[in-house]
Design an enzyme around this catalytic site. Structure first.
Site, PDB file in Angstrom:
ATOM      1  N   ARG A   6       0.812  -1.221   0.000  1.00 37.68           N
ATOM      2  CA  ARG A   6       0.000   0.000   0.000  1.00 37.68           C
ATOM      3  C   ARG A   6       0.841   1.264   0.000  1.00 37.68           C
ATOM      4  O   ARG A   6       0.379   2.327  -0.371  1.00 37.68           O
ATOM      5  CB  ARG A   6      -0.920   0.037   1.232  1.00 37.68           C
ATOM      6  CG  ARG A   6      -1.891  -1.118   1.309  1.00 37.68           C
ATOM      7  CD  ARG A   6      -2.557  -1.173   2.664  1.00 37.68           C
ATOM      8  NE  ARG A   6      -1.527  -1.405   3.695  1.00 37.68           N
ATOM      9  CZ  ARG A   6      -1.660  -1.091   4.977  1.00 37.68           C
ATOM     10  NH1 ARG A   6      -2.763  -0.527   5.422  1.00 37.68           N
ATOM     11  NH2 ARG A   6      -0.693  -1.346   5.823  1.00 37.68           N
ATOM     12  N   GLN A  57       8.423  26.316  15.948  1.00 33.66           N
ATOM     13  CA  GLN A  57       8.115  26.836  14.619  1.00 33.66           C
ATOM     14  C   GLN A  57       8.556  25.826  13.562  1.00 33.66           C
ATOM     15  O   GLN A  57       9.645  25.272  13.652  1.00 33.66           O
ATOM     16  CB  GLN A  57       8.851  28.164  14.411  1.00 33.66           C
ATOM     17  CG  GLN A  57       8.595  28.843  13.091  1.00 33.66           C
ATOM     18  CD  GLN A  57       9.257  30.220  13.031  1.00 33.66           C
ATOM     19  OE1 GLN A  57       9.219  30.974  13.992  1.00 33.66           O
ATOM     20  NE2 GLN A  57       9.857  30.529  11.905  1.00 33.66           N
ATOM     21  N   ASP A  58       7.695  25.584  12.578  1.00 34.18           N
ATOM     22  CA  ASP A  58       8.034  24.737  11.434  1.00 34.18           C
ATOM     23  C   ASP A  58       8.084  25.618  10.191  1.00 34.18           C
ATOM     24  O   ASP A  58       7.217  26.470   9.993  1.00 34.18           O
ATOM     25  CB  ASP A  58       6.980  23.651  11.217  1.00 34.18           C
ATOM     26  CG  ASP A  58       7.105  22.500  12.197  1.00 34.18           C
ATOM     27  OD1 ASP A  58       7.914  22.590  13.139  1.00 34.18           O
ATOM     28  OD2 ASP A  58       6.387  21.505  12.021  1.00 34.18           O
ATOM     29  N   ASN A  59       9.090  25.395   9.351  1.00 34.01           N
ATOM     30  CA  ASN A  59       9.258  26.154   8.118  1.00 34.01           C
ATOM     31  C   ASN A  59       9.414  25.201   6.952  1.00 34.01           C
ATOM     32  O   ASN A  59       9.843  24.061   7.130  1.00 34.01           O
ATOM     33  CB  ASN A  59      10.509  27.042   8.192  1.00 34.01           C
ATOM     34  CG  ASN A  59      10.468  28.002   9.357  1.00 34.01           C
ATOM     35  OD1 ASN A  59       9.473  28.659   9.602  1.00 34.01           O
ATOM     36  ND2 ASN A  59      11.553  28.067  10.097  1.00 34.01           N
ATOM     37  N   ARG A  91      21.615  27.957   0.122  1.00 37.11           N
ATOM     38  CA  ARG A  91      21.124  28.837   1.187  1.00 37.11           C
ATOM     39  C   ARG A  91      22.046  28.674   2.389  1.00 37.11           C
ATOM     40  O   ARG A  91      22.251  27.575   2.867  1.00 37.11           O
ATOM     41  CB  ARG A  91      19.685  28.477   1.562  1.00 37.11           C
ATOM     42  CG  ARG A  91      18.699  28.651   0.418  1.00 37.11           C
ATOM     43  CD  ARG A  91      17.281  28.285   0.852  1.00 37.11           C
ATOM     44  NE  ARG A  91      16.354  28.258  -0.252  1.00 37.11           N
ATOM     45  CZ  ARG A  91      15.594  29.287  -0.633  1.00 37.11           C
ATOM     46  NH1 ARG A  91      15.673  30.435   0.009  1.00 37.11           N
ATOM     47  NH2 ARG A  91      14.765  29.155  -1.645  1.00 37.11           N
ATOM     48  N   HIS A 118      23.544  30.265   7.776  1.00 33.47           N
ATOM     49  CA  HIS A 118      22.755  31.142   8.640  1.00 33.47           C
ATOM     50  C   HIS A 118      22.737  30.676  10.099  1.00 33.47           C
ATOM     51  O   HIS A 118      22.859  29.495  10.380  1.00 33.47           O
ATOM     52  CB  HIS A 118      21.306  31.185   8.152  1.00 33.47           C
ATOM     53  CG  HIS A 118      21.163  31.570   6.720  1.00 33.47           C
ATOM     54  ND1 HIS A 118      20.230  30.999   5.897  1.00 33.47           N
ATOM     55  CD2 HIS A 118      21.836  32.463   5.950  1.00 33.47           C
ATOM     56  CE1 HIS A 118      20.320  31.528   4.689  1.00 33.47           C
ATOM     57  NE2 HIS A 118      21.295  32.410   4.691  1.00 33.47           N
ATOM     58  N   LYS A 122      17.812  23.386  15.084  1.00 34.27           N
ATOM     59  CA  LYS A 122      16.966  23.021  13.946  1.00 34.27           C
ATOM     60  C   LYS A 122      16.995  21.504  13.758  1.00 34.27           C
ATOM     61  O   LYS A 122      18.030  20.873  13.973  1.00 34.27           O
ATOM     62  CB  LYS A 122      17.467  23.685  12.664  1.00 34.27           C
ATOM     63  CG  LYS A 122      17.379  25.196  12.678  1.00 34.27           C
ATOM     64  CD  LYS A 122      17.972  25.788  11.413  1.00 34.27           C
ATOM     65  CE  LYS A 122      17.913  27.302  11.459  1.00 34.27           C
ATOM     66  NZ  LYS A 122      18.591  27.908  10.298  1.00 34.27           N
ATOM     67  N   HIS A 126      24.069  27.078   9.635  1.00 35.92           N
ATOM     68  CA  HIS A 126      23.409  26.041   8.833  1.00 35.92           C
ATOM     69  C   HIS A 126      23.209  26.510   7.401  1.00 35.92           C
ATOM     70  O   HIS A 126      22.935  27.680   7.150  1.00 35.92           O
ATOM     71  CB  HIS A 126      22.042  25.716   9.453  1.00 35.92           C
ATOM     72  CG  HIS A 126      21.216  24.806   8.618  1.00 35.92           C
ATOM     73  ND1 HIS A 126      20.101  25.234   7.931  1.00 35.92           N
ATOM     74  CD2 HIS A 126      21.364  23.491   8.319  1.00 35.92           C
ATOM     75  CE1 HIS A 126      19.590  24.212   7.271  1.00 35.92           C
ATOM     76  NE2 HIS A 126      20.333  23.151   7.492  1.00 35.92           N
ATOM     77  N   TYR A 184      11.992  22.392   8.124  1.00 32.44           N
ATOM     78  CA  TYR A 184      12.782  22.448   9.340  1.00 32.44           C
ATOM     79  C   TYR A 184      11.975  22.938  10.523  1.00 32.44           C
ATOM     80  O   TYR A 184      11.129  23.802  10.406  1.00 32.44           O
ATOM     81  CB  TYR A 184      14.068  23.249   9.166  1.00 32.44           C
ATOM     82  CG  TYR A 184      13.976  24.585   8.482  1.00 32.44           C
ATOM     83  CD1 TYR A 184      14.165  25.762   9.190  1.00 32.44           C
ATOM     84  CD2 TYR A 184      13.759  24.670   7.115  1.00 32.44           C
ATOM     85  CE1 TYR A 184      14.133  26.989   8.554  1.00 32.44           C
ATOM     86  CE2 TYR A 184      13.721  25.883   6.471  1.00 32.44           C
ATOM     87  CZ  TYR A 184      13.895  27.046   7.200  1.00 32.44           C
ATOM     88  OH  TYR A 184      13.843  28.264   6.562  1.00 32.44           O
ATOM     89  N   LYS A 222      21.996  38.673  -0.317  1.00 31.55           N
ATOM     90  CA  LYS A 222      22.437  38.692   1.085  1.00 31.55           C
ATOM     91  C   LYS A 222      23.485  37.607   1.337  1.00 31.55           C
ATOM     92  O   LYS A 222      24.521  37.863   1.952  1.00 31.55           O
ATOM     93  CB  LYS A 222      21.224  38.492   1.996  1.00 31.55           C
ATOM     94  CG  LYS A 222      21.512  38.781   3.462  1.00 31.55           C
ATOM     95  CD  LYS A 222      20.359  38.337   4.357  1.00 31.55           C
ATOM     96  CE  LYS A 222      19.275  39.346   4.431  1.00 31.55           C
ATOM     97  NZ  LYS A 222      18.264  39.002   5.469  1.00 31.55           N
ATOM     98  N   ASP A 223      23.227  36.376   0.848  1.00 28.94           N
ATOM     99  CA  ASP A 223      24.172  35.284   1.073  1.00 28.94           C
ATOM    100  C   ASP A 223      25.476  35.481   0.313  1.00 28.94           C
ATOM    101  O   ASP A 223      26.523  34.998   0.736  1.00 28.94           O
ATOM    102  CB  ASP A 223      23.548  33.940   0.712  1.00 28.94           C
ATOM    103  CG  ASP A 223      22.595  33.430   1.782  1.00 28.94           C
ATOM    104  OD1 ASP A 223      22.597  33.972   2.906  1.00 28.94           O
ATOM    105  OD2 ASP A 223      21.840  32.488   1.497  1.00 28.94           O
TER     106      ASP A 223
END
Length: 191
Positions: free
Chosen positions: A23, A46-48, A58, A61, A71, A118, A131, A168-169
């Protein structure tokens, strides 16, 4: 749930137990009790989710001070190289990193504790990345380190011409020039 240690203590790979048959499959993607017992007590608030195409990078950070975040990250579609860099001054692994391939197929998750930067690179045509964070996002507490810092030396497994960065990065400082890093001797989980 199986926890796999990495070359840096406190950074952990989490593999769920998957139950499958004709299944499809079922697995518990997160259990507060089991995570607290096997990894460390953390209360995620918080979930993102992000969706990115091949070549997107990315990072690296982090959030500073009282807004520091742990995280727990995973990929629900596609494939990424996920990276955690120790930015705790005085740490025996300062400037070292852990890199783990996370895919929808391997269902692995990476736990990045407070005191780490990260980032991730997208290795598939596109990826959906989720995350959990144990502190809400606070723009005034943003910190970052250059993704291409030669002192860290991360192989993002992408050709240079394929890498897609935010403005920014592209302007983040090298680790040796970054302000407001963490102190290895401070407990960032103490209330």
């Amino acid at each position: 749930m199986r926890v796999i240690g990495t070359s840096i203590p406190d950074v952990a790979i989490v593999e769920p137990e998957v139950f499958g048959d004709v299944r499809g499959y079922f697995f518990e993607s997160y259990s507060q009790r089991r995570f607290d017992e096997a990894v460390r007590p953390v209360r995620f608030v918080q979930d993102n989710e992000s969706k990115s195409r091949y070549g997107v990078l990315r990072g690296l950070h982090f959030q500073k001070g009282e807004y520091a975040q742990s995280k727990l990250v995973r990929v629900v579609a596609g494939r990424v190289l996920d990276v955690a860099v120790d930015i705790r001054r005085g740490s025996p692994t300062f400037g070292k990193y852990v890199a783990v391939e996370l895919t929808a197929e391997n269902r692995r998750q990476l736990f990045i504790p407070r005191g780490f930067a990260h980032g991730f690179s997208v290795l598939s045509e596109e990826a959906v990345f989720q995350y959990k964070c144990d502190n809400p996002y606070a723009p005034q507490a943003e910190g970052a380190v250059a993704w291409d810092d030669p002192d860290i030396g991360i192989d993002w497994r992408l050709p240079a011409e394929a890498i897609l960065l935010s403005a920014k990065d592209a302007a983040n400082p090298r680790l040796r020039d970054a302000a407001d890093l963490f102190d290895y001797n401070k407990d960032y989980y103490a209330e």
